[in-house]
Every structure is written in structure tokens, then in C-alpha cells.
Design a protein around this motif. Structure first.
Motif, PDB file in Angstrom:
ATOM      1  N   GLY A 145       0.822  -0.832  -0.195  1.00  0.00           N
ATOM      2  CA  GLY A 145       0.408   0.299   0.319  1.00  0.00           C
ATOM      3  C   GLY A 145       0.841   1.041   0.322  1.00  0.00           C
ATOM      4  O   GLY A 145       0.263   2.118  -0.636  1.00  0.00           O
ATOM      5  N   LEU A 146       2.146   1.447   0.857  1.00  0.00           N
ATOM      6  CA  LEU A 146       2.442   2.528   0.597  1.00  0.00           C
ATOM      7  C   LEU A 146       4.297   1.809   0.110  1.00  0.00           C
ATOM      8  O   LEU A 146       5.292   1.188   0.723  1.00  0.00           O
ATOM      9  N   THR A 147       4.889   2.680  -0.755  1.00  0.00           N
ATOM     10  CA  THR A 147       6.502   2.896  -0.934  1.00  0.00           C
ATOM     11  C   THR A 147       6.977   3.342   0.288  1.00  0.00           C
ATOM     12  O   THR A 147       6.765   4.014   1.151  1.00  0.00           O
ATOM     13  N   PRO A 148       8.202   3.103   0.130  1.00  0.00           N
ATOM     14  CA  PRO A 148       8.847   4.313   1.411  1.00  0.00           C
ATOM     15  C   PRO A 148       8.896   5.504   1.048  1.00  0.00           C
ATOM     16  O   PRO A 148       9.116   6.341   2.256  1.00  0.00           O
ATOM     17  N   GLU A 149       9.057   5.787  -0.392  1.00  0.00           N
ATOM     18  CA  GLU A 149       8.554   7.140  -0.404  1.00  0.00           C
ATOM     19  C   GLU A 149       7.262   7.791  -0.027  1.00  0.00           C
ATOM     20  O   GLU A 149       7.445   9.216   0.505  1.00  0.00           O
ATOM     21  N   SER A 150       6.659   6.945  -0.232  1.00  0.00           N
ATOM     22  CA  SER A 150       5.209   7.822   0.660  1.00  0.00           C
ATOM     23  C   SER A 150       4.906   7.736   1.720  1.00  0.00           C
ATOM     24  O   SER A 150       4.543   8.572   2.689  1.00  0.00           O
ATOM     25  N   ALA A 151       5.579   6.168   2.541  1.00  0.00           N
ATOM     26  CA  ALA A 151       5.787   6.222   3.736  1.00  0.00           C
ATOM     27  C   ALA A 151       6.413   7.700   4.193  1.00  0.00           C
ATOM     28  O   ALA A 151       6.485   8.415   5.605  1.00  0.00           O
ATOM     29  N   HIS A 152       7.668   8.235   3.630  1.00  0.00           N
ATOM     30  CA  HIS A 152       8.433   9.525   4.475  1.00  0.00           C
ATOM     31  C   HIS A 152       7.362  10.692   4.094  1.00  0.00           C
ATOM     32  O   HIS A 152       7.737  11.787   4.703  1.00  0.00           O
ATOM     33  N   GLU A 153       7.178  10.583   2.635  1.00  0.00           N
ATOM     34  CA  GLU A 153       5.802  11.930   2.160  1.00  0.00           C
ATOM     35  C   GLU A 153       4.753  12.211   3.755  1.00  0.00           C
ATOM     36  O   GLU A 153       4.907  13.195   4.117  1.00  0.00           O
ATOM     37  N   LEU A 154       4.643  11.385   3.988  1.00  0.00           N
ATOM     38  CA  LEU A 154       3.695  10.856   5.179  1.00  0.00           C
ATOM     39  C   LEU A 154       4.095  11.974   6.659  1.00  0.00           C
ATOM     40  O   LEU A 154       3.733  12.233   7.451  1.00  0.00           O
ATOM     41  N   VAL A 155       4.924  11.001   6.717  1.00  0.00           N
ATOM     42  CA  VAL A 155       5.620  11.322   7.970  1.00  0.00           C
ATOM     43  C   VAL A 155       6.507  12.506   8.107  1.00  0.00           C
ATOM     44  O   VAL A 155       6.340  13.137   8.929  1.00  0.00           O
ATOM     45  N   SER A 156       7.101  13.517   6.658  1.00  0.00           N
ATOM     46  CA  SER A 156       6.519  14.692   6.495  1.00  0.00           C
ATOM     47  C   SER A 156       6.046  15.562   6.966  1.00  0.00           C
ATOM     48  O   SER A 156       6.212  16.830   7.373  1.00  0.00           O
ATOM     49  N   HIS A 157       4.667  15.322   6.741  1.00  0.00           N
ATOM     50  CA  HIS A 157       3.514  16.094   7.148  1.00  0.00           C
ATOM     51  C   HIS A 157       3.128  16.021   7.867  1.00  0.00           C
ATOM     52  O   HIS A 157       2.035  16.482   8.857  1.00  0.00           O
ATOM     53  N   GLY A 158       4.179  15.389   9.416  1.00  0.00           N
ATOM     54  CA  GLY A 158       4.304  14.898  10.550  1.00  0.00           C
ATOM     55  C   GLY A 158       3.350  14.092  11.574  1.00  0.00           C
ATOM     56  O   GLY A 158       2.853  13.762  12.354  1.00  0.00           O
ATOM     57  N   HIS A 159       3.000  12.509  10.406  1.00  0.00           N
ATOM     58  CA  HIS A 159       1.996  11.705  10.650  1.00  0.00           C
ATOM     59  C   HIS A 159       2.898  11.124  11.298  1.00  0.00           C
ATOM     60  O   HIS A 159       3.926   9.997  10.106  1.00  0.00           O
ATOM     61  N   GLU A 160       2.162   9.134  11.970  1.00  0.00           N
ATOM     62  CA  GLU A 160       3.243   8.111  12.339  1.00  0.00           C
ATOM     63  C   GLU A 160       3.204   7.180  11.592  1.00  0.00           C
ATOM     64  O   GLU A 160       2.199   6.776  10.899  1.00  0.00           O
ATOM     65  N   VAL A 161       3.571   6.289  10.735  1.00  0.00           N
ATOM     66  CA  VAL A 161       3.524   5.560  10.110  1.00  0.00           C
ATOM     67  C   VAL A 161       4.504   3.702  10.719  1.00  0.00           C
ATOM     68  O   VAL A 161       4.873   3.991  10.841  1.00  0.00           O
ATOM     69  N   LEU A 162       3.403   2.638  10.507  1.00  0.00           N
ATOM     70  CA  LEU A 162       3.714   1.848  10.997  1.00  0.00           C
ATOM     71  C   LEU A 162       3.433   1.354   9.574  1.00  0.00           C
ATOM     72  O   LEU A 162       2.811   0.585   8.665  1.00  0.00           O
ATOM     73  N   ILE A 163       4.783  -0.001   9.526  1.00  0.00           N
ATOM     74  CA  ILE A 163       4.433  -0.731   7.981  1.00  0.00           C
ATOM     75  C   ILE A 163       4.847  -3.115   8.638  1.00  0.00           C
ATOM     76  O   ILE A 163       5.604  -2.111   9.533  1.00  0.00           O
ATOM     77  N   GLU A 164       3.994  -2.803   8.835  1.00  0.00           N
ATOM     78  CA  GLU A 164       4.468  -5.074   8.672  1.00  0.00           C
ATOM     79  C   GLU A 164       5.513  -5.072   8.745  1.00  0.00           C
ATOM     80  O   GLU A 164       6.034  -4.589   7.054  1.00  0.00           O
ATOM     81  N   THR A 165       6.292  -5.779   8.367  1.00  0.00           N
ATOM     82  CA  THR A 165       7.644  -6.543   8.817  1.00  0.00           C
ATOM     83  C   THR A 165       7.387  -7.379   7.161  1.00  0.00           C
ATOM     84  O   THR A 165       6.514  -8.250   7.355  1.00  0.00           O
ATOM     85  N   GLY A 166       7.943  -7.045   6.510  1.00  0.00           N
ATOM     86  CA  GLY A 166       8.195  -7.759   5.059  1.00  0.00           C
ATOM     87  C   GLY A 166       7.417  -7.075   4.389  1.00  0.00           C
ATOM     88  O   GLY A 166       7.047  -7.899   2.888  1.00  0.00           O
ATOM     89  N   ALA A 167       6.217  -6.764   4.422  1.00  0.00           N
ATOM     90  CA  ALA A 167       5.392  -5.530   3.850  1.00  0.00           C
ATOM     91  C   ALA A 167       5.951  -5.417   2.362  1.00  0.00           C
ATOM     92  O   ALA A 167       4.992  -5.863   1.409  1.00  0.00           O
ATOM     93  N   GLY A 168       7.303  -4.281   1.981  1.00  0.00           N
ATOM     94  CA  GLY A 168       7.660  -4.560   0.803  1.00  0.00           C
ATOM     95  C   GLY A 168       8.307  -5.112   0.392  1.00  0.00           C
ATOM     96  O   GLY A 168       9.079  -4.906  -0.622  1.00  0.00           O
ATOM     97  N   ASN A 169       9.010  -6.460   0.864  1.00  0.00           N
ATOM     98  CA  ASN A 169       9.298  -7.206  -0.024  1.00  0.00           C
ATOM     99  C   ASN A 169       9.760  -7.610  -1.178  1.00  0.00           C
ATOM    100  O   ASN A 169      10.445  -7.709  -1.923  1.00  0.00           O
ATOM    101  N   GLY A 170       8.414  -7.880  -1.969  1.00  0.00           N
ATOM    102  CA  GLY A 170       7.836  -8.297  -3.255  1.00  0.00           C
ATOM    103  C   GLY A 170       8.120  -7.150  -4.127  1.00  0.00           C
ATOM    104  O   GLY A 170       8.094  -6.874  -5.556  1.00  0.00           O
ATOM    105  N   ILE A 171       8.483  -5.745  -3.576  1.00  0.00           N
ATOM    106  CA  ILE A 171       8.729  -4.486  -4.620  1.00  0.00           C
ATOM    107  C   ILE A 171      10.199  -4.641  -4.325  1.00  0.00           C
ATOM    108  O   ILE A 171      11.430  -3.154  -4.263  1.00  0.00           O
ATOM    109  N   GLY A 172      10.909  -5.599  -3.518  1.00  0.00           N
ATOM    110  CA  GLY A 172      12.331  -4.547  -3.131  1.00  0.00           C
ATOM    111  C   GLY A 172      12.325  -3.506  -2.259  1.00  0.00           C
ATOM    112  O   GLY A 172      14.085  -3.671  -2.483  1.00  0.00           O
TER     113      GLY A 172
END
Length: 371
Positions: free
Chosen positions: A17-44
Motif C-alpha cells: 500500500g505504501l512505498t518507502p517514498e510515500s511513507a516518507h511523505e506522510l512522515v514529513s507531514h507530521g504523521h506516524e507510519v507503521l509498516i508490517e515487517t516484510g510488507a515491501g519485500n515483493g517490490i524490493g
């Protein structure tokens, strides 16, 4: 806002649902982001990349569902995920509810705020959050169909592009929208004999002007459809009624007129499919045969090209995610009527008319939710 992104658990679903770049955008807006371990493995995208982006890695999906104010996914929540949703929690993902009464029932029971990518609109009635996946699925439909046509896979043994001295394969594409256009681009690029059917004269005119002699166009009535299906080596089902179940345009009787080993690829399967004999399959077991006709009905086709699909999807879903997180869902939907079209279920009510009508459920206008 606390935003959670669990790992996708649908069969062979590698998107996130979120790439690292998208997570960074949300964090830069002052939000907290939780990612389940391994969630992004399928896209490297490793856990380390998410942590560098400012996200927090959690070990299990349950923690994300317990803590997050908004859940961002790709595919519809599976039964185990739906059981973890809670009242007032925002779910932002593809839902495709019209052909899925069980999911709809569970979302109603959860009383969550469920915003569906596929019904968010844009100027001119476009579906901008569905478009990139439709582009991917349209292009993939020709690849999948070409593979299914190989004799070892149950097909006729036809090469779509032919070779000198041998006619190319015939491709019939039902629907000239985003899926159909992209399928036609791939099929004509291979040198296939392509016919596109649609009911809109304006769409047919645009397709004719774009493809010129590389593809034929025909008005989609019962007679023309039956003729094209009977002649085709490969039929692509690319019809869409936003939010509603797909119409069954190719009947079982029509299969008897087709060439043995011909292939049907049903890109509309997320909305129930546009062939009478369609039922959803997975990447693990993508095809089956009915009356000698090979059916490819994978419900998450873009998941096979997860990296391309995830980044294309995030390009269009992130701006709305930021708006929801920054303003809260009610104010975000009040300010953006196109985003408001994405609200399908709220507080135990179905708020998308086509879903309510297809499933015989009471309909509550979105305006009631925004009061």
C-alpha cells in the motif's frame, strides 16, 4: 494521524500500500507510519528502507489494525483482516464490493470508514485511482492471453503476431476504455489482427483515429459481439460500470461457437467478470477450461508485476492519503467531492448507490456521513 500498512495476504499479491517514498511523505507531514515487517519485500523495499524513511516496523498485522487510525492497503481486506477492523477506523484500498456480499457484510458490521480506490472520481468522470492498474492489467492481458494460447497451456497453439506466410492471431477486445486501449496497444504492437468493440461512438472514433489501420473498431451489439467472439483466438473482457457488477456479455452458448483452444481473459473479474463462465482464479492456478475454451480470470493481475504496479498506484493514491491524514476523513471528503465518491461503507451503512443496488442493501447518501 497514525497510518498503518499491513503486508498483503491475498494469494500471490506482492504489491504494498505504501512505498518507502510515500511513507516518507506522510512522515514529513507530521504523521506516524507503521509498516508490517516484510510488507515491501515483493517490490524490493526492505524494512531498513522504511525505517530510513521514518516509518516504524511492527512484527504482526494485528498491531497495525489495533493502533492505526487509517489502514492503507492494495487489495480488499481478507476475512481475517476484516475481523480486525474497528468502528471509526479508516480503510483506504481497493474494495470491489458489488460482486462480494460477504466482504460488504463484514465491512458493514465493522462500522469502519471504507474508502475504495476504484470509485474515487476525477474531472470528466474519470477513475484516476483505478486507471494505472487498468493500464497494467490491459497490457498484461495480452501477455497472459498469448501464454495461454500456447499448446502446452491448453491453447490453440497460435502465435499472435504470426510469421511471414502465416496469418496472425485474431484478438477481440470488448470495451474501449483504459483496459481495452492498453490491451490494443500491446496486441497491435505484436502484429495481431485486432478488433475493438464498444458502445460509445465517441470512443470508437478516438480509437479509430489513434490506431488507424492497425486495429478495427466495431459497435458492440449482440450480433457483432457474437461474430467477433466466434472468430477470435483471444478475447479480452475489458468492460467496466464504475462500482457495479460487470454485465455478462459472453454467454456459455457463445463458447460453443468458438475455436477449440481459444482463450478468454476476463479483466473485469474484480467486478464479477463479464463472461458467464468466469470465476476468479489466482496467479498460482490462473486458468481453467470450459467447453474447450481456456479461461484466464486472475483477480489481481497487476500483482504479478508488483514493483511497476505499486509505484504507479502510489503516484495516484498518495495525494488523497495525505489529504485524509492532514484534514481528517470528513473534512477531506467535504473539500473534495471526487474523493467523496470513494466512500463505499460508513458506520454500518452502504454509501455507494451501485453497490447497494447490486447487493439489495439499503443506500445511505454520502452527504449523511458528512453531516
Amino acid at each position: 494521524m497514525l497510518i498503518g500498512c499491513p503486508k498483503e495476504i491475498k494469494n500471490h499479491e506482492y504489491r504494498v500500500g505504501l512505498t518507502p517514498e510515500s511513507a516518507h511523505e506522510l512522515v514529513s507531514h507530521g504523521h506516524e507510519v507503521l509498516i508490517e515487517t516484510g510488507a515491501g519485500n515483493g517490490i524490493g523495499a526492505t524494512d531498513d528502507l522504511y525505517e530510513k524513511a521514518g516509518a516504524q516496523i511492527v512484527k504482526i498485522a494485528k498491531e497495525i489494525f489495533e493502533r492505526a487510525d487509517m489502514i492503507v492497503k492494495v487489495k480488499e481486506p481478507q476475512a481475517v483482516e476484516r475481523a480486525m477492523l474497528r468502528e471509526g477506523q479508516i480503510l483506504y484500498t481497493y474494495l470491489h464490493l458489488a460482486p462480494d456480499p460477504e466482504q460488504t457484510k463484514d465491512l458493514i458490521k465493522s462500522k469502519a470508514v471504507c474508502i475504495a480506490y476504484e470509485t474515487v472520481t476525477g474531472p470528466g468522470g474519470q477513475l484516476p485511482l483505478l486507471k494505472p492498474m487498468s493500464q497494467v492489467a490491459g497490457r498484461m492481458s495480452i501477455q497472459a492471453g498469448a501464454t495461454a494460447l500456447e499448446k502446452a497451456n491448453g491453447g490453440r497453439g497460435v502465435l499472435l503476431g504470426g510469421v511471414p506466410g502465416v496469418l496472425p492471431g485474431k484478438v477481440a477486445i470488448i470495451g474501449g476504455g483504459v483496459v481495452g486501449f492498453n490491451a490494443a496497444q500491446m496486441a497491435t504492437g505484436l502484429g495481431a489482427d485486432v478488433t475493438i468493440l464498444d458502445r460509445s461512438p465517441e470512443v470508437l472514433e478516438k480509437l479509430g483515429m489513434h490506431f488507424e489501420e492497425r486495429a478495427k473498431t466495431r459497435f458492440s451489439n449482440k450480433a457483432n459481439l457474437a461474430e467477433c467472439v466466434a472468430e477470435a483466438d483471444l478475447v479480452i473482457g475489458a468492460v467496466l460500470i464504475p462500482g457495479a457488477a460487470a454485465p455478462k456479455l459472453v454467454t456459455r452458448d457463445m463458447l460453443k461457437t468458438m475455436k477449440p483452444g481459444a482463450v478468454l481473459v476476463d479483466v473485469a473479474i474484480d467486478q464479477g467478470g463479464c463472461f458467464e463462465t468466469s470465476h476468479a482464479t489466482t496467479h498460482a492456478d490462473p486458468t481453467y477450461i470450459v467447453d474447450g475454451i481456456v479461461h484466464y480470470c486472475v483477480a489481481n493481475m497487476p500483482g504479478a508485476v508488483a514493483r511497476t504496479s505499486t509505484y504507479a498506484l502510489n503516484n495516484v493514491t498518495l495525494p488523497h492519503a495525505l489529504k485524509i491524514a492532514d484534514l481528517g476523513w470528513k473534512e477531506a471528503l467535504r473539500q473534495d467531492p471526487h474523493l467523496a465518491e470513494g466512500l463505499n461503507v460508513w458506520d454500518g451503512h452502504v454509501t455507494f448507490k451501485a453497490v447497494a443496488e447490486d447487493l439489495g442493501l439499503p443506500y445511505t447518501p454520502v452527504e449523511e456521513a458528512l453531516k
